[in-house]
Scaffold this active site. Structure first.
Site, mmCIF file in Angstrom:
data_model
loop_
_atom_site.group_PDB
_atom_site.id
_atom_site.type_symbol
_atom_site.label_atom_id
_atom_site.label_comp_id
_atom_site.label_asym_id
_atom_site.label_seq_id
_atom_site.Cartn_x
_atom_site.Cartn_y
_atom_site.Cartn_z
ATOM 1 C CG ASP A 67 -3.808 -29.597 10.501
ATOM 2 O OD1 ASP A 67 -3.270 -28.484 10.551
ATOM 3 O OD2 ASP A 67 -3.493 -30.527 11.256
ATOM 4 C CG HIS A 138 -2.627 -35.858 15.817
ATOM 5 N ND1 HIS A 138 -3.670 -35.399 16.598
ATOM 6 C CD2 HIS A 138 -1.682 -34.873 15.885
ATOM 7 C CE1 HIS A 138 -3.377 -34.215 17.084
ATOM 8 N NE2 HIS A 138 -2.171 -33.875 16.674
ATOM 9 C CD GLU A 143 -6.875 -36.937 16.209
ATOM 10 O OE1 GLU A 143 -5.743 -37.356 16.535
ATOM 11 O OE2 GLU A 143 -7.420 -35.977 16.789
HETATM 12 P P1 PGA Z 1 1.750 -29.178 19.555
HETATM 13 O O1 PGA Z 1 0.814 -30.089 18.630
HETATM 14 O O2 PGA Z 1 2.850 -28.718 18.677
HETATM 15 O O3 PGA Z 1 0.882 -28.038 19.981
HETATM 16 O O4 PGA Z 1 2.213 -30.051 20.671
HETATM 17 C C1 PGA Z 1 1.409 -30.980 17.762
HETATM 18 C C2 PGA Z 1 0.346 -31.639 16.920
HETATM 19 O O5 PGA Z 1 -0.800 -31.763 17.385
HETATM 20 O O6 PGA Z 1 0.654 -32.048 15.793
#
Ligand code: PGA
Length: 257
Positions: A67, A138, A143
């Protein structure tokens, strides 16, 4: 799903590094799906170590990131292209032209998304996808309520994700509201998945994703439909799993391969 619970995130990163090492040594032209955020950082440190100390070469590897924020240039320190350059690409021998991150400044986002899907197909599909998980469930930026058959497209970030990611920006207001993300369907088409989660803060969502029902309200639960997933957790992230003893027993008694 294979649930692997290890004492620390460093242990998880070591295992992930070994699995990627084996894949790349066996198929130097493999296609990796990469993720950003805090979770993959120790894994990328381990890959850099394997590159420097154990001759792991990425020179023929192709990569696709999950993404990117819409509106941030590739040189913006909070863009995911910038993150990948800093955390991995600049420290290994991967060919820049073989690395793909969606272009968040594309004039036509729809065309960019369709072209991204096509480039994954043209590369022969993703052999191994690395995933973190958001506190709202997510994967990528899919989401809650994302279609479980969705493809790469624009999404709007939830308030929870904006709050979670504000730590990378000067303020919450600076977090872009929109992104391009591979879809849940795109992720389900990958040949194998390593999902990592660390820390107590992820324990609720991990128990929902692994032991709860498959639901678009927890997009990571769609991975229950994927035939080849390893979920690699530190103890705190695994702490709310009902069947934790069983998963540990299965892993301790795994057949040698
Ligand atoms: P993080 O985010 O590794 O910063 O906890 C994970 C995600 O949003 O997929």
């Amino acid at each position: 799903m294979e649930i692997i619970i290890l004492p620390s995130k460093e242990d998880c990163a070591k295992l992930g590094g070994q699995l990627i090492f084996n894949l790349v040594k066996g198929n130097p032209e493999c296609v990796l799906g990469l993720a950003t955020g805090s979770t993959p950082v120790p894994l990328y440190e381990e890959l850099i170590r394997l590159h420097k100390e154990d001759n792991l070469s990425f020179s023929n590897v192709t990569s696709f990131n999950l993404d990117e924020y819409i509106g941030l240039s590739k040189n913006h320190p909070c863009s995911y292209r910038y993150f990948m350059q800093e955390q991995l690409f600049n420290s290994v021998d991967i060919n820049f032209n073989s690395t793909h991150v969606p272009n968040g400044l594309a004039d036509d986002i729809q065309v960019e998304c369709e072209a991204y899907e096509q480039s994954i197909l043209d590369a022969g599909g993703i052999d191994l996808q690395i995933l973190g998980i958001g506190s709202d469930g997510h994967i990528g930026f899919n989401e809650p309520c994302s279609s479980l058959s969705s493809r790469t497209r624009m999404k709007t970030l939830t308030g929870e994700t904006i709050k979670d990611n504000a730590r990378f920006f000067e303020s919450e207001n600076d977090v872009p509201r929109h992104c391009i993300t591979m879809g849940v369907g795109t992720i389900l088409d990958t040949k194998s998945v390593l999902l990592f989660a660390f820390g107590e803060g992820k324990s609720d969502v991990i128990s929902k994703a692994i032991e709860g029902p498959i639901s678009s309200m927890v997009p990571a639960s769609a991975l229950q439909l994927h035939p080849k997933v390893k979920v690699i957790l530190d103890e705190p992230a695994a702490s709310k799993l009902v069947n934790i003893d069983y998963y540990k027993e299965v892993y301790a008694n795994r057949p040698s391969s």
